[in-house]
Structure formats: structure tokens, C-alpha cells
Scaffold this motif. Sequence first.
Motif, PDB file in Angstrom:
ATOM      1  N   ASP A  90       0.834  -1.201   0.000  1.00 59.02           N
ATOM      2  CA  ASP A  90       0.000   0.000   0.000  1.00 59.02           C
ATOM      3  C   ASP A  90       0.867   1.249   0.000  1.00 59.02           C
ATOM      4  O   ASP A  90       0.611   2.206  -0.752  1.00 59.02           O
ATOM      5  N   ALA A  91       1.911   1.264   0.831  1.00 59.42           N
ATOM      6  CA  ALA A  91       2.819   2.410   0.878  1.00 59.42           C
ATOM      7  C   ALA A  91       3.584   2.572  -0.427  1.00 59.42           C
ATOM      8  O   ALA A  91       3.778   3.693  -0.919  1.00 59.42           O
ATOM      9  N   ILE A  92       4.016   1.458  -1.009  1.00 58.10           N
ATOM     10  CA  ILE A  92       4.751   1.510  -2.280  1.00 58.10           C
ATOM     11  C   ILE A  92       3.872   2.066  -3.394  1.00 58.10           C
ATOM     12  O   ILE A  92       4.300   2.907  -4.192  1.00 58.10           O
ATOM     13  N   ASP A  93       2.623   1.622  -3.466  1.00 57.21           N
ATOM     14  CA  ASP A  93       1.711   2.101  -4.509  1.00 57.21           C
ATOM     15  C   ASP A  93       1.494   3.613  -4.404  1.00 57.21           C
ATOM     16  O   ASP A  93       1.465   4.324  -5.419  1.00 57.21           O
ATOM     17  N   LYS A  94       1.351   4.104  -3.182  1.00 56.21           N
ATOM     18  CA  LYS A  94       1.168   5.547  -3.001  1.00 56.21           C
ATOM     19  C   LYS A  94       2.429   6.315  -3.402  1.00 56.21           C
ATOM     20  O   LYS A  94       2.345   7.381  -4.019  1.00 56.21           O
ATOM     21  N   SER A  95       3.586   5.783  -3.060  1.00 56.24           N
ATOM     22  CA  SER A  95       4.842   6.435  -3.424  1.00 56.24           C
ATOM     23  C   SER A  95       5.069   6.408  -4.929  1.00 56.24           C
ATOM     24  O   SER A  95       5.549   7.375  -5.510  1.00 56.24           O
ATOM     25  N   LYS A  96       4.711   5.292  -5.572  1.00 59.20           N
ATOM     26  CA  LYS A  96       4.832   5.206  -7.027  1.00 59.20           C
ATOM     27  C   LYS A  96       4.003   6.295  -7.700  1.00 59.20           C
ATOM     28  O   LYS A  96       4.460   6.941  -8.658  1.00 59.20           O
ATOM     29  N   ALA A  97       2.792   6.476  -7.227  1.00 53.80           N
ATOM     30  CA  ALA A  97       1.903   7.483  -7.815  1.00 53.80           C
ATOM     31  C   ALA A  97       2.509   8.880  -7.713  1.00 53.80           C
ATOM     32  O   ALA A  97       2.265   9.733  -8.570  1.00 53.80           O
ATOM     33  N   ASP A  98       3.330   9.113  -6.689  1.00 56.74           N
ATOM     34  CA  ASP A  98       3.923  10.433  -6.488  1.00 56.74           C
ATOM     35  C   ASP A  98       5.174  10.652  -7.331  1.00 56.74           C
ATOM     36  O   ASP A  98       5.449  11.781  -7.758  1.00 56.74           O
ATOM     37  N   VAL A  99       5.945   9.594  -7.587  1.00 53.62           N
ATOM     38  CA  VAL A  99       7.242   9.785  -8.269  1.00 53.62           C
ATOM     39  C   VAL A  99       7.204   9.433  -9.746  1.00 53.62           C
ATOM     40  O   VAL A  99       8.160   9.714 -10.469  1.00 53.62           O
ATOM     41  N   LEU A 100       6.123   8.824 -10.222  1.00 53.33           N
ATOM     42  CA  LEU A 100       6.053   8.389 -11.620  1.00 53.33           C
ATOM     43  C   LEU A 100       5.117   9.270 -12.430  1.00 53.33           C
ATOM     44  O   LEU A 100       4.092   9.735 -11.938  1.00 53.33           O
ATOM     45  N   LYS A 101       5.491   9.467 -13.689  1.00 47.56           N
ATOM     46  CA  LYS A 101       4.555  10.063 -14.641  1.00 47.56           C
ATOM     47  C   LYS A 101       4.771   9.395 -15.992  1.00 47.56           C
ATOM     48  O   LYS A 101       5.843   8.849 -16.267  1.00 47.56           O
TER      49      LYS A 101
END
Length: 448
Positions: free
Chosen positions: A231-242
Motif C-alpha cells: 500500500d505504501a509503495i503504490d502511493k509512493s509510485k503514484a507520487d514519483v512516476l509520470k
Amino acid sequence: MTIHNKIERFIDSYGLFRKSDKILLGVSGGADSVAMLCLLHSLGYSCQIIHCNFHLRGVESENDEKFVRELCLKKNVPLTVVNFDTVKYASERSISIEMAARELRYKTFEEHRKAVQASVIGIAHHKEDSVETLLINLIRGTGLRGLAGIKPVNGNIVRPLLCLSRADIIEYLDGIDQSYVIDSTNLEDNYVRNKIRNRILPLMREINPSIDSCVLQTSKNISEALIVYNDAIDKSKADVLKREDDSIIILIDRLLRKVSPEALLYEILYPMGFNPSSIENIRAVLNKESGKLFYSDKYVLLKDRNSLIIRPVKKDNIDENSKETVLLEEGIISLFDGIELQIRTEKGAIVISKDKFTATLDADLIEPPIIVRKWQSGDRFLPYGMSGFKNVSDYLTDLKFDLFKKKDQLVVCDSKGIIWLAGERIDNRYSVTKSTERVLIISMKKKA
């Protein structure tokens, strides 16, 4: 609780399948798969059997197949037998016999599942298999997922016996007077799993007789922790990826502000085929100069300024010999990656498009043939609105194009030189003036 109740509760608890589902069972003839067939058949599930003969043990392999045929006939369940030249398959792909058998098994299971319209594929892993898998992963080096043991459900694969021990299985088969075959290679130490099963685990049980249950409990704890982690990884991915066209971009500044940039980078790149060593090398260049490239089998990663840009490895469809394509006088031509160029000529009132992906040129100043190609070192043109010539390389650098964009940049030329830096700017020598009578319009677009 009876073994039947235990199995049914486990199936229901994890939602493995329903009574109305057709289940394809992989049955080798060994105790585990035979128990799985007998248990599910006696519980009234609709089963279909597949047996793989890898032809690795001579007469033993033939006897296994014969045993499974007789068992399925006795149980009146449909059977499919598939034969493989496993040694040849392994040799052609330069992989181990063990890996070859695994690839063939699971590929064939899935193909047959679709063919018979089964809902799931039942595999007869039990508790000790999960313990062995965890230890194998630990020895080889792994992340959290590798320490979570074997999952009851993995896509179309289900494992209804994971709630049972090997002793439970043997006791059940003895209780119903059901025979099974013994794979003699399981007694040898040729494979890693056999070494763990036959040598390492017995030694660990001397130290701690409850080692199996302890490892399984640890595995369960890690599985629970993984839910929070993911869950934490998915949220972090959403913030650092485009995403940008066919590229995935990791924003380095945001990545480095995360609690564990290393873990996040691993979770992004490992599924793309970048191995741990490559990921460590990528981590090392985050604060260094641009231009470094890293490759996996399917992706290429570029360190560019404050970003890591990831694109699929692709092959250009422009002619490999000339690296250029001659354009039609009128019509549409397809290039690569879904790019199309549309060419047309018009007379009369001239309307110059402001779209940078459309070039409006004086047709009478152009000397055929018209050619589209990738830009090359030494290419120069006279950008519209500028007073002097400029190297294409310098022009793209001024626009802060990354290495990928530079590599893909197209130029449209006539016999004298560049007439359009495609998607960017025309050459001033071909621009439309008051004396222009005919225009050549070239439009570039990418198909969805």
C-alpha cells in the motif's frame, strides 16, 4: 476436524474455487497430487486431469503415466497426457532441466486450462513445500515477497493442499488404501530443493523440532506486513512516476525524498526485468551526470537531468539499409511506432497552420525526391525565424531534448537538404511568402 472439512474450509477461506467450477488438476502420480485428486473428487468438485511426461526417468516416467491413466479411469475423470522432450528444450534455451520442466509444465497447464474452459489450475503444494520455497529464496537472496512462502492463489493457479502437512497427506492416503508412485530423484541431492528437503531441514529440526511451523508463521507475518508495504509503495509510485507517450518517467527529486528510495526504486524497476545489480548501479548515478543508459531484456533506462526515463526496447521500421523513406507526392505513409505522415498539395488562398506537427512549405522551391529519415551527425538547417544555420544536434540540445527524443527525431529533406525538422520547425528557405503559388503540406501524427 476431518481432513475433508479442513480442505473445504481452506478452499472457502481463500476463495480458491466453487462447486460449480471446472478445475484442472496437475497430477504426477506422486502422493501429493494423488491426494489432491482423491480429496477434491470425493468432495464432489468437477475435476479434469493433466499429466506431463517429461521423459527424464526412463521406465519410471512410463510407469508414472500408466499409474495416472489407471487412477483416472478408476475415478472416471477426464485425463490429458502431454509428452515433452525436456532435455532438448533445456539445451535449446540454455537452461537447467529443472527450469525447463517448470516452464513446460506451467505453460502447458495454462494452455490446456483455456482449451477445456477450466476456471483454475490445481497444484498439490503442501506446508513443507512452502517452507522449502522460503528457504530456497533466502539462500539465493530475495526481497519480502520471496519470504512470504507459496501463495494459495496466484493468478489462475490455486493450491488447495497448503493447509496440510506431508504427514497429513500420507495418513489420508493410507486411510483410504490409495497407492501412489515415488519419484526416485526426490531421494537424490541433485537439485537445490532436494538438498534442503533431505539434508538441511532434518538438521534444522534437530535444533528446533517445530521449525516448520515457525517458518510458516514467519511467512504469514511477512505476508501480512507485505499488505501494508505494498500500500505504501503504490502511493509512493503514484507520487514519483509520470507517463509521457510510451515512456515512464521517475522524478528523481521526489524519489530521493521518500523514506526508502532504494526500496521504491527496486519495486519500480525489478518487474521491468532490471536485476538487483543493475538497480544498484542506477541508484548510484541518481546525483550524477546525464546520459547513462541501462538495459533489461525489454526496457532501456536513461538517466537524464532530474529524471530516469524508461522506454520499451524497440526496433525502427524505417528501412534498415538506407535508414530513410521516400515520401509519396500525395497521400499517407506509415513509419514506425504508429507515426504517420500525410502529404498534400494545395493552390489558391494559403492558410499557414500554427500546429507544430504540420509544415506548410513553398512547393515550387522543393526539389524531389522528398525523404524522411532520422537526423544524422552533421545535419544543419536554417530554422524559420532565425538568421543563421544551426546544427540539428545543437538545436535539439537547446530544446533540452533527452537522448531518447534526440534519437527519434525525424527530418524531412529534399535533394538539397532539410526542409522540416519534423514536429519542430521548417527551414526558412522553404517558407511561404507572398509570391508562393502552391504549398506542400506535411502533417505528422501518431495513431492511438
